[in-house]
Motif scaffolding. Structure first.
Motif, short mmCIF file in Angstrom:
data_model
loop_
_atom_site.label_atom_id
_atom_site.label_comp_id
_atom_site.label_asym_id
_atom_site.label_seq_id
_atom_site.Cartn_x
_atom_site.Cartn_y
_atom_site.Cartn_z
N VAL A 164 84.86 17.03 41.02
CA VAL A 164 83.57 17.10 41.71
C VAL A 164 82.45 17.43 40.73
O VAL A 164 82.70 17.80 39.58
CB VAL A 164 83.60 18.14 42.85
N GLN A 165 81.22 17.27 41.22
CA GLN A 165 80.05 17.58 40.39
C GLN A 165 79.08 18.42 41.20
O GLN A 165 79.20 18.57 42.40
CB GLN A 165 79.37 16.29 39.94
N GLY A 166 78.10 18.96 40.48
CA GLY A 166 77.07 19.76 41.14
C GLY A 166 77.48 21.22 41.23
O GLY A 166 78.29 21.72 40.45
N TRP A 167 76.91 21.91 42.21
CA TRP A 167 77.15 23.34 42.37
C TRP A 167 78.59 23.65 42.73
O TRP A 167 79.12 24.70 42.37
CB TRP A 167 76.19 23.94 43.39
N PHE A 168 79.26 22.73 43.44
CA PHE A 168 80.65 22.96 43.84
C PHE A 168 81.57 23.00 42.60
O PHE A 168 82.57 23.72 42.59
CB PHE A 168 81.11 21.89 44.83
N MET A 169 81.22 22.24 41.57
CA MET A 169 81.99 22.26 40.33
C MET A 169 81.94 23.67 39.72
O MET A 169 82.97 24.19 39.27
CB MET A 169 81.42 21.24 39.34
N TRP A 170 80.77 24.28 39.72
CA TRP A 170 80.63 25.62 39.15
C TRP A 170 81.35 26.67 39.99
O TRP A 170 81.90 27.64 39.45
CB TRP A 170 79.16 25.97 38.97
N VAL A 171 81.38 26.48 41.30
CA VAL A 171 82.14 27.38 42.17
C VAL A 171 83.63 27.28 41.85
O VAL A 171 84.34 28.29 41.77
CB VAL A 171 81.86 27.07 43.66
N CYS A 172 84.11 26.06 41.64
CA CYS A 172 85.53 25.86 41.30
C CYS A 172 85.86 26.47 39.94
O CYS A 172 86.91 27.08 39.76
CB CYS A 172 85.87 24.37 41.32
N PHE A 173 84.97 26.29 38.96
CA PHE A 173 85.19 26.91 37.65
C PHE A 173 85.21 28.45 37.77
O PHE A 173 86.04 29.12 37.15
CB PHE A 173 84.11 26.48 36.65
#
Length: 105
Positions: A42-51
């Motif tokens: 995924v990309q966007g803010w959800f990517m940072w949540v996953c990281f």
């Protein structure tokens, strides 16, 4: 006489406790792997949540897995009470006279 311990107040066996902690840790690490895979997809803010989940989840997994169970079972267990030992002063007095001791020649 002390009250006998109830079978329901006995704590979880070490083997069962270990299995429970391993299961909690396994579930948390599975969620971490899913977070890593999703962060790559995924990309966007959800990517940072996953990281963030992949980075911080191991710490919380250890804390949760090693956490003590609910305190209600520990509080309801009967407390062990030791009897009080009483020693009278008469226990320290000698019943033999000094003349009964060993004799010097």
């Amino acid at each position: 006489m002390a009250k006998a311990q109830s079978l329901t107040s006995i704590e979880q066996s070490p083997e069962d406790e270990r299995k429970s902690r391993m299961l909690k840790y396994l579930i948390a690490m599975t969620i971490r792997v899913i977070c890593i895979v999703l962060a790559m997809v995924v990309q966007g803010w959800f990517m940072w949540v996953c990281f963030a989940g992949a980075i911080f989840l191991p710490y919380f997994a250890v804390v949760i897995a090693n956490g003590v169970g609910s305190g209600s079972s520990r509080d309801s267990a009967p407390k062990a009470v030791a009897p009080t030992l009483v020693i009278d002063a008469s226990s320290f007095t000698s019943s033999t006279s000094p003349s009964d001791g060993p004799r010097a020649n």
